[in-house]
Motif scaffolding. Structure first.
Motif, PDB file in Angstrom:
ATOM      1  N   PRO A  18       0.884  -1.269  -0.135  1.00 27.22           N
ATOM      2  CA  PRO A  18       0.155  -0.001  -0.013  1.00 27.22           C
ATOM      3  C   PRO A  18       0.733   1.271  -0.057  1.00 27.22           C
ATOM      4  O   PRO A  18       2.032   1.242   0.351  1.00 27.22           O
ATOM      5  N   THR A  19       0.407   2.352  -0.674  1.00 27.76           N
ATOM      6  CA  THR A  19       1.319   3.665  -0.754  1.00 27.76           C
ATOM      7  C   THR A  19       0.695   4.404   0.563  1.00 27.76           C
ATOM      8  O   THR A  19      -0.349   4.701   0.801  1.00 27.76           O
ATOM      9  N   LEU A  20       1.751   5.003   1.110  1.00 27.53           N
ATOM     10  CA  LEU A  20       1.497   5.999   2.219  1.00 27.53           C
ATOM     11  C   LEU A  20       2.254   7.266   1.736  1.00 27.53           C
ATOM     12  O   LEU A  20       3.386   7.536   1.386  1.00 27.53           O
ATOM     13  N   ILE A  21       1.395   8.081   1.519  1.00 27.83           N
ATOM     14  CA  ILE A  21       1.731   9.622   1.067  1.00 27.83           C
ATOM     15  C   ILE A  21       1.922  10.590   2.407  1.00 27.83           C
ATOM     16  O   ILE A  21       1.059  10.583   3.349  1.00 27.83           O
ATOM     17  N   LEU A  22       3.412  11.023   2.391  1.00 22.59           N
ATOM     18  CA  LEU A  22       3.664  11.758   3.573  1.00 22.59           C
ATOM     19  C   LEU A  22       3.761  13.251   3.430  1.00 22.59           C
ATOM     20  O   LEU A  22       4.284  13.833   2.495  1.00 22.59           O
ATOM     21  N   GLY A  23       3.098  14.253   4.416  1.00 19.38           N
ATOM     22  CA  GLY A  23       3.114  15.682   4.044  1.00 19.38           C
ATOM     23  C   GLY A  23       3.889  16.254   5.026  1.00 19.38           C
ATOM     24  O   GLY A  23       4.212  15.688   6.206  1.00 19.38           O
ATOM     25  N   PRO A  24       4.520  17.582   4.459  1.00 23.79           N
ATOM     26  CA  PRO A  24       5.362  18.180   5.318  1.00 23.79           C
ATOM     27  C   PRO A  24       4.712  19.371   6.289  1.00 23.79           C
ATOM     28  O   PRO A  24       3.789  19.551   6.572  1.00 23.79           O
ATOM     29  N   SER A  25       5.574  19.721   7.127  1.00 29.94           N
ATOM     30  CA  SER A  25       5.285  20.858   8.143  1.00 29.94           C
ATOM     31  C   SER A  25       5.883  21.950   7.577  1.00 29.94           C
ATOM     32  O   SER A  25       6.836  22.173   6.673  1.00 29.94           O
ATOM     33  N   LEU A  26       5.258  23.212   7.802  1.00 29.61           N
ATOM     34  CA  LEU A  26       5.839  24.573   7.265  1.00 29.61           C
ATOM     35  C   LEU A  26       7.241  24.825   7.583  1.00 29.61           C
ATOM     36  O   LEU A  26       7.563  24.746   8.838  1.00 29.61           O
ATOM     37  N   GLY A  27       8.083  24.926   6.649  1.00 25.90           N
ATOM     38  CA  GLY A  27       9.420  25.319   6.789  1.00 25.90           C
ATOM     39  C   GLY A  27      10.491  24.091   6.850  1.00 25.90           C
ATOM     40  O   GLY A  27      11.638  24.098   7.026  1.00 25.90           O
ATOM     41  N   GLU A 139       3.960  38.486   6.230  1.00 25.65           N
ATOM     42  CA  GLU A 139       4.283  39.975   5.858  1.00 25.65           C
ATOM     43  C   GLU A 139       5.836  39.838   6.283  1.00 25.65           C
ATOM     44  O   GLU A 139       6.830  40.486   5.435  1.00 25.65           O
ATOM     45  N   LEU A 140       6.147  39.572   7.507  1.00 24.77           N
ATOM     46  CA  LEU A 140       7.568  39.495   7.976  1.00 24.77           C
ATOM     47  C   LEU A 140       8.479  38.604   6.943  1.00 24.77           C
ATOM     48  O   LEU A 140       9.601  39.104   6.750  1.00 24.77           O
ATOM     49  N   VAL A 141       8.042  37.464   6.707  1.00 24.59           N
ATOM     50  CA  VAL A 141       8.827  36.787   5.987  1.00 24.59           C
ATOM     51  C   VAL A 141       9.056  37.031   4.571  1.00 24.59           C
ATOM     52  O   VAL A 141      10.182  37.132   4.069  1.00 24.59           O
ATOM     53  N   SER A 142       8.031  37.626   3.950  1.00 24.25           N
ATOM     54  CA  SER A 142       8.148  38.151   2.614  1.00 24.25           C
ATOM     55  C   SER A 142       9.135  39.359   2.302  1.00 24.25           C
ATOM     56  O   SER A 142       9.756  39.451   1.541  1.00 24.25           O
ATOM     57  N   THR A 143       9.111  40.086   3.753  1.00 22.70           N
ATOM     58  CA  THR A 143      10.133  41.317   3.763  1.00 22.70           C
ATOM     59  C   THR A 143      11.437  40.903   4.190  1.00 22.70           C
ATOM     60  O   THR A 143      12.466  41.439   3.291  1.00 22.70           O
ATOM     61  N   ALA A 144      11.390  40.265   5.001  1.00 16.81           N
ATOM     62  CA  ALA A 144      12.944  39.868   5.928  1.00 16.81           C
ATOM     63  C   ALA A 144      13.453  38.496   5.640  1.00 16.81           C
ATOM     64  O   ALA A 144      14.528  38.193   6.170  1.00 16.81           O
ATOM     65  N   GLY A 145      12.552  37.670   5.093  1.00 19.78           N
ATOM     66  CA  GLY A 145      13.176  36.312   4.681  1.00 19.78           C
ATOM     67  C   GLY A 145      12.857  35.366   5.783  1.00 19.78           C
ATOM     68  O   GLY A 145      12.793  35.401   7.002  1.00 19.78           O
ATOM     69  N   THR A 146      12.970  34.256   5.550  1.00 21.21           N
ATOM     70  CA  THR A 146      12.685  32.751   6.374  1.00 21.21           C
ATOM     71  C   THR A 146      13.673  32.697   7.465  1.00 21.21           C
ATOM     72  O   THR A 146      13.347  32.342   8.591  1.00 21.21           O
ATOM     73  N   PRO A 147      15.009  33.399   7.662  1.00 21.97           N
ATOM     74  CA  PRO A 147      15.840  33.076   8.564  1.00 21.97           C
ATOM     75  C   PRO A 147      15.470  33.909   9.864  1.00 21.97           C
ATOM     76  O   PRO A 147      15.831  33.296  10.949  1.00 21.97           O
ATOM     77  N   THR A 148      14.393  34.634   9.479  1.00 23.86           N
ATOM     78  CA  THR A 148      13.913  35.375  10.917  1.00 23.86           C
ATOM     79  C   THR A 148      12.836  34.584  11.614  1.00 23.86           C
ATOM     80  O   THR A 148      12.643  34.885  12.474  1.00 23.86           O
ATOM     81  N   GLY A 152      12.582  31.006  16.647  1.00 25.32           N
ATOM     82  CA  GLY A 152      11.046  30.839  17.164  1.00 25.32           C
ATOM     83  C   GLY A 152      10.999  29.435  16.746  1.00 25.32           C
ATOM     84  O   GLY A 152      10.154  28.501  17.475  1.00 25.32           O
ATOM     85  N   SER A 153      11.080  28.865  15.805  1.00 26.81           N
ATOM     86  CA  SER A 153      11.029  27.326  15.403  1.00 26.81           C
ATOM     87  C   SER A 153      11.898  26.447  16.214  1.00 26.81           C
ATOM     88  O   SER A 153      11.369  25.626  16.558  1.00 26.81           O
ATOM     89  N   ALA A 154      13.202  26.730  16.611  1.00 29.74           N
ATOM     90  CA  ALA A 154      13.904  25.994  17.365  1.00 29.74           C
ATOM     91  C   ALA A 154      13.095  25.845  18.588  1.00 29.74           C
ATOM     92  O   ALA A 154      12.907  24.691  19.384  1.00 29.74           O
ATOM     93  N   GLN A 155      12.330  26.907  19.222  1.00 29.99           N
ATOM     94  CA  GLN A 155      11.797  26.819  20.369  1.00 29.99           C
ATOM     95  C   GLN A 155      10.391  26.059  20.261  1.00 29.99           C
ATOM     96  O   GLN A 155       9.917  25.268  21.253  1.00 29.99           O
ATOM     97  N   ASP A 179      16.315  27.626   4.180  1.00 28.54           N
ATOM     98  CA  ASP A 179      16.588  27.676   2.787  1.00 28.54           C
ATOM     99  C   ASP A 179      15.374  27.907   1.874  1.00 28.54           C
ATOM    100  O   ASP A 179      15.224  27.813   0.696  1.00 28.54           O
ATOM    101  N   ALA A 180      14.037  27.860   2.630  1.00 30.22           N
ATOM    102  CA  ALA A 180      12.787  27.828   2.015  1.00 30.22           C
ATOM    103  C   ALA A 180      12.568  29.352   1.193  1.00 30.22           C
ATOM    104  O   ALA A 180      13.185  30.409   1.956  1.00 30.22           O
ATOM    105  N   ASP A 181      11.853  29.255   0.097  1.00 31.17           N
ATOM    106  CA  ASP A 181      11.735  30.300  -0.704  1.00 31.17           C
ATOM    107  C   ASP A 181      10.712  31.348   0.187  1.00 31.17           C
ATOM    108  O   ASP A 181       9.687  30.746   0.830  1.00 31.17           O
ATOM    109  N   ARG A 182      11.271  32.724   0.499  1.00 35.77           N
ATOM    110  CA  ARG A 182      10.121  33.343   1.366  1.00 35.77           C
ATOM    111  C   ARG A 182       9.040  33.624   1.076  1.00 35.77           C
ATOM    112  O   ARG A 182       7.988  33.799   1.741  1.00 35.77           O
ATOM    113  N   PHE A 183       8.607  33.870  -0.379  1.00 33.03           N
ATOM    114  CA  PHE A 183       7.316  34.284  -0.931  1.00 33.03           C
ATOM    115  C   PHE A 183       6.469  33.021  -0.852  1.00 33.03           C
ATOM    116  O   PHE A 183       5.249  32.982  -0.460  1.00 33.03           O
TER     117      PHE A 183
END
Length: 265
Positions: A18-27, A139-148, A152-155, A179-183
């Motif tokens: 059987p096939t199991l499709i696996l989905g991601p988390s944001l980031g 708005e924050l990520v599209s302006t300043a990028g995903t490193p911002t 918070g994600s580590a926490q 590395d994710a595309d900010r837009f």
């Protein structure tokens, strides 16, 4: 708005299973999120993951999309894999996803009932956060990028002590975000801003196992219990050891729950 194009990652191919499709988390990329669980799942399933636009293997999105459009993109990907005979129509099809990938599980069960024999939304909810919060983040990520987002994600992502004990797994996941595309990331935030299936759960009849982490501040166990109470064929499970990225944090416990649930359906 337009349905984005998703790129599948063939993590373990065996058309007799059987096939199991696996989905991601944001980031995250699905390879790093689900990689630790592959050894425990591949005995039972062919494993095919998808990445959000602008994450992992998927191309960046050029315009906003909704959760319904994201679910439609998963269906389009699955149909293409059937056409290419990678997914065997004679075998059952299952779905498990984390966070936004788990919200996609509920959206798939709502919009495309019966496509999957059973689905597992993991570390997620029928509504996540607030529209205002997601709009601000977009708005924050599209302006300043995903490193911002990294600190918070580590926490938020990991249970206390996980980063110190598992530096490679956690560092790879945090690099995915950087590395994710900010837009594209902002477009995914926009999809979550418009996502709320709380009133629709009663109409979802597919078998559902909602799995949340006992230490998840984003989607606590109460969110899984709400899904189990409201959807007719749903039940909830809690993994004590994890926060928001269960397959990476405790792959053994996550895989055991999925194998038990899916093999029963």
């Amino acid at each position: 708005m337009a349905a984005p194009q998703l790129t599948p990652s063939l993590l373990h191919t065996d058309a007799t299973l059987p096939t199991l499709i696996l989905g991601p988390s944001l980031g995250t990329s699905s390879l790093h999120l689900w990689g630790p669980a592959i050894p425990y799942l591949k005995v039972h399933f062919q494993l095919i993951a998808w990445d959000l636009p602008g994450h992992g293997e998927s191309k960046a999105s050029t315009e906003p999309f909704s959760m319904s459009e994201l679910a439609s993109s998963v269906i389009t990907m699955v149909e293409a894999l059937k056409t290419d005979r990678i997914i065997n129509d004679a075998q059952k099809l299952y779905y498990a996803g984390v966070s936004i990938g788990g919200a996609t599980a509920l959206q798939l069960a709502h919009d495309h009932p019966g496509t999957f024999a059973a689905l597992a939304p993991i570390c997620t909810a029928a509504k996540i956060g607030t529209p205002e919060g997601w709009s601000e983040r977009a708005e924050l990520v599209s302006t300043a990028g995903t490193p911002t987002m990294v600190v918070g994600s580590a926490q938020r992502w990991f249970a206390p002590g996980f980063i110190e004990k598992n530096p490679i797994v956690s560092t790879e996941l945090l690099h995915n975000q950087q590395d994710a595309d900010r837009f594209s990331y902002a477009h995914a935030c926009g999809a979550l801003a418009g996502y709320d299936l709380r009133e629709e759960l009663g109409n979802i009849n597919d078998p559902i196992l909602a799995i949340n982490g006992a230490q998840d501040q984003v989607c606590p166990p109460a969110d899984a219990e709400f899904i189990a109470e409201q959807a007719p064929n749903a039940r909830a499970a809690v993994i004590d050891t994890v926060a928001h990225l269960a397959p990476a944090e405790d792959p053994v416990a996550t895989a055991a729950l999925l194998v038990d649930f899916f093999t029963a359906h």
